[in-house]
Design a protein around this motif. Structure first.
Motif, PDB file in Angstrom:
ATOM      1  N   THR A  36     -16.466  -7.507   1.296  1.00 19.97           N
ATOM      2  CA  THR A  36     -15.618  -7.038   0.156  1.00 19.97           C
ATOM      3  C   THR A  36     -16.439  -8.199  -1.382  1.00 19.97           C
ATOM      4  O   THR A  36     -16.479  -6.676  -2.573  1.00 19.97           O
ATOM      5  CB  THR A  36     -14.467  -7.292  -0.772  1.00 19.97           C
ATOM      6  OG1 THR A  36     -13.509  -8.486  -0.778  1.00 19.97           O
ATOM      7  CG2 THR A  36     -13.248  -5.963   0.284  1.00 19.97           C
ATOM      8  N   GLY A  77      -9.193   0.777  -0.956  1.00 18.11           N
ATOM      9  CA  GLY A  77      -9.005   0.417   0.666  1.00 18.11           C
ATOM     10  C   GLY A  77      -9.041   0.922   1.909  1.00 18.11           C
ATOM     11  O   GLY A  77      -9.963   0.377   2.846  1.00 18.11           O
ATOM     12  N   LEU A 109     -18.775  -2.454   5.152  1.00 20.20           N
ATOM     13  CA  LEU A 109     -17.921  -3.916   5.802  1.00 20.20           C
ATOM     14  C   LEU A 109     -18.651  -4.973   5.945  1.00 20.20           C
ATOM     15  O   LEU A 109     -18.353  -5.958   6.011  1.00 20.20           O
ATOM     16  CB  LEU A 109     -17.109  -3.978   6.589  1.00 20.20           C
ATOM     17  CG  LEU A 109     -16.076  -4.707   7.152  1.00 20.20           C
ATOM     18  CD1 LEU A 109     -15.248  -4.901   5.991  1.00 20.20           C
ATOM     19  CD2 LEU A 109     -15.093  -4.112   8.494  1.00 20.20           C
ATOM     20  N   PHE A 154     -12.946   2.216   1.308  1.00 23.39           N
ATOM     21  CA  PHE A 154     -13.621   0.540   2.192  1.00 23.39           C
ATOM     22  C   PHE A 154     -13.921   0.601   3.363  1.00 23.39           C
ATOM     23  O   PHE A 154     -14.862   0.320   4.016  1.00 23.39           O
ATOM     24  CB  PHE A 154     -13.416  -0.296   1.580  1.00 23.39           C
ATOM     25  CG  PHE A 154     -14.197  -1.653   1.727  1.00 23.39           C
ATOM     26  CD1 PHE A 154     -15.158  -2.077   1.300  1.00 23.39           C
ATOM     27  CD2 PHE A 154     -13.152  -2.562   2.815  1.00 23.39           C
ATOM     28  CE1 PHE A 154     -16.007  -3.715   1.645  1.00 23.39           C
ATOM     29  CE2 PHE A 154     -13.860  -4.187   2.953  1.00 23.39           C
ATOM     30  CZ  PHE A 154     -15.463  -3.795   2.353  1.00 23.39           C
TER      31      PHE A 154
END
Length: 108
Positions: free
Chosen positions: A36, A69, A78, A72
């Motif tokens: 992240t 999230g 990632l 993501f």
């Protein structure tokens, strides 16, 4: 006649498995921090942000964070950032870097 169970060996095997699971969890959390880009934060900043997240009771914010999230994890972001972009000393950080998916900033 049945062979008696070796409770000590079973307990040791369970303890080893628990230790292995804990180690895997810590590694995965570390990978998530890196993926992240949160590894650019100081430990104090990251801990403070996580405390705010854990203390937040606002269901709307939590749902927005969960959606962000999930997006993501569905994206290809990632993969870790290239080495020169990570762990840079004096990196420029937004003071209110915690944002919900709606784009609003704020702590709790």
């Amino acid at each position: 006649m049945r062979k008696p169970r070796n409770f000590d060996a079973e307990l040791k095997a369970l303890e080893d498995k628990a230790r292995e699971l804990k180690t895997r969890k810590v590694q995965q959390l570390g990978q998530l921090v890196i993926a992240t880009g949160a590894d650019a934060l100081t430990a104090e900043e990251l801990a403070g942000a996580l405390i705010v997240l854990a203390e937040t009771k606002d269901a709307g914010k939590r749902e927005a964070w969960a959606k962000r999230g999930a997006a993501f994890f569905r994206s290809k972001s990632l993969r870790p950032a290239p080495a020169p972009d990570r762990n840079t000393v004096g990196a420029q950080l937004q003071p209110d870097s915690l944002q919900s998916a709606s784009g609003t900033t704020g702590a709790a």
